[in-house]
Design an enzyme around this catalytic site. Structure first.
Site, PDB file in Angstrom:
ATOM      1  N   LYS A   6     -16.095  -8.234 -41.545  1.00 50.17           N
ATOM      2  CA  LYS A   6     -16.925  -9.322 -41.016  1.00 50.17           C
ATOM      3  C   LYS A   6     -17.102 -10.479 -42.003  1.00 50.17           C
ATOM      4  CE  LYS A   6     -17.808  -6.585 -37.435  1.00 50.17           C
ATOM      5  NZ  LYS A   6     -17.231  -6.787 -36.102  1.00 50.17           N
ATOM      6  N   TYR A  14     -20.238   4.320 -35.580  1.00 51.63           N
ATOM      7  CA  TYR A  14     -18.917   3.775 -35.263  1.00 51.63           C
ATOM      8  C   TYR A  14     -18.241   3.334 -36.545  1.00 51.63           C
ATOM      9  CZ  TYR A  14     -15.148   1.038 -33.242  1.00 51.63           C
ATOM     10  OH  TYR A  14     -13.906   0.554 -32.913  1.00 51.63           O
ATOM     11  N   ASP A  39     -20.750   2.689 -44.570  1.00 56.61           N
ATOM     12  CA  ASP A  39     -19.959   1.758 -43.776  1.00 56.61           C
ATOM     13  C   ASP A  39     -20.811   0.510 -43.538  1.00 56.61           C
ATOM     14  OD1 ASP A  39     -18.616   0.298 -41.882  1.00 56.61           O
ATOM     15  OD2 ASP A  39     -18.103   2.002 -40.610  1.00 56.61           O
TER      16      ASP A  39
END
Length: 445
Positions: free
Chosen positions: A263, A142, A234
């Protein structure tokens, strides 16, 4: 537990918000509970129910809901000085210097506003610097809500995974199974001259936490070098969670050309970033020809929060604490599953954990990974543990969402609502929280 007020709020939300939520992962059956406030490693909902929180905002809250005083002071200082300026500030330079000093791949960095924006920018940068259009992604990986990676199928039949994306967008994306070196080698053999980059999570962190088999990332590194393609990690989820300040790339010993962040790098505020080799990142405008810009990029409050987050972790025992509790949780859940549900697989590393409701169990559990799947060839579970996104999707995903999540919620433990999202330990969690959680697992399983 009483959830009358949450139900009323959900009824109101349905009349003004699509699906009653602002992010699809927040939709739970029969309706979500609405959080009123956070308290350390816990949240309290609108009806006054208190939960041990392992969602942690889906990862960014390394310190829980009450970060240490230096972090709170920095946030208040920059928030009171003015919301934003449309001009550079010193704190974004300091934050960039800190990240570049600690993350192996980062010589320069560009801050953006979300993980999706970071991966969009990284893909554009890879295409712009290589002059090639195709990217390789992992099935089950993702990379945010962007057209280039919301793709399913295989390298011979890629197609959009959602409505609203033209079929032509998927033509330039080559999905391959994670942990399958032969599959990615075949794709490079056929398309190598057209591949701009391989975009991969070091760990599949939105698909039940699937660890790489030994040598997989080294294979990706070698193929990219051989064909003149870029390797992009990622690390939106794993960044500053796995591997401490060096991130997952430091833990695995493989250095990508570019890294995307989110994050924790923003201390719980909206953020993203693309970092990497200087000659690549310098291709962003205004220094280069690859356009990238954003009004809120490098927002001073976000930069201050992220900078103090990482500084505090560098100067205190943050990773030692969260990783120890993460291991204690995984060991405890492994023991419970061995007794009550031996077909289930406990996964995760550092401060991340999950239980995948896999369907098959080995004949013996003697010698299995004791604190989360490590993809050890000599582990008796090796052939049945998840190695791809498809393996996780083939688990009892409905059982997690429809039954298990509800049972844990009723016992005061807030887990991610589906089988796929990671769960996280924070600095505010305690051994008592872990013991309470393990008791809830015993009862719920």
């Amino acid at each position: 537990m009483n959830h009358d007020r949450s139900r009323d709020l959900y009824d109101r939300a349905l009349s003004v918000l699509s699906g009653g939520v602002n992010s699809s992962v927040r939709a739970t059956r029969p309706y979500p509970f609405f959080v009123e406030r956070g308290d350390g490693g816990h949240v309290v909902d609108a009806d006054g129910n208190r939960y041990v929180d392992y969602v942690m905002g889906y990862g960014p809250l390394l310190y829980g809901h009450n970060p240490p005083e230096p972090i709170q002071a920095a946030i208040q200082k920059y928030a009171s000085a003015g919301p934003m300026y449309g001009a550079p500030t010193e704190i974004e330079v300091e934050h960039a210097e800190f990240v570049a000093r600690h993350v192996p791949s980062v010589e320069k960095i560009r801050f953006v506003n979300s993980g999706t924006e970071a991966t969009v920018s990284a893909v554009r940068l890879a295409r712009g610097t290589t002059g090639r259009d195709k990217i390789v992604v992992m099935q089950g990986g993702y990379h945010g809500a962007q057209e280039s990676t919301l793709v399913e199928g295989g390298p011979d039949n890629p197609r959009p995974s959602t409505s609203g994306i033209p079929e032509s967008f998927a033509e330039h994306t080559l999905p391959v199974p994670f942990n399958d070196p032969e599959a990615v080698a075949e794709v490079f053999e056929e398309h190598g001259d057209d591949i701009s980059a391989v975009l991969v999570e070091p760990i599949l962190a939105n698909m039940g936490i699937v660890a790489p088999v030994d040598g997989y990332h080294e294979t990706l590194r070698d193929l990219c070098d051989e064909h003149g393609s870029l390797l992009i990690f990622d690390e939106v989820i794993t960044g500053f969670r796995v591997g401490g300040l060096q991130c997952a790339q430091g833990k695995f010993g493989v250095t990508p050309d570019l890294t995307t962040f989110g994050k924790i790098i923003g201390g719980g505020f909206p953020v993203g970033a693309v970092g990497g080799r200087a000659e690549l990142v310098e291709q962003f405008t205004p220094a280069g020809d690859v356009f990238q810009s954003g009004t809120f990029s490098g927002h001073p409050v976000t930069m201050a929060a992220g900078h103090e987050y990482l500084k505090y972790a560098a100067e205190n025992d943050v990773y030692e604490h969260v990783n120890r509790l993460g291991e204690k949780l995984r060991r405890g859940i492994t023991d419970i599953c061995a007794d009550q549900a031996p077909e289930y697989t406990v996964v995760g590393t550092d401060s991340m954990f999950k239980t995948v409701f896999t369907r098959d169990a080995p004949q013996t559990l003697d010698g299995q990974c004791e604190a989360g799947c490590r993809q050890r060839v000599d582990c008796p579970r090796f052939d049945s543990c998840p190695k791809t996104g498809a393996d996780v999707a083939a688990a009892e995903t409905e059982r997690w969402e429809r039954i298990f999540w509800q049972e844990m919620k009723d016992r005061g433990v807030f887990l991610t609502a589906n089988q796929f999202e990671s769960q996280f330990v924070c600095y505010a969690h305690t051994d008592e929280d872990v013991e309470e959680t393990l008791e809830a697992y015993k009862e719920a399983l």
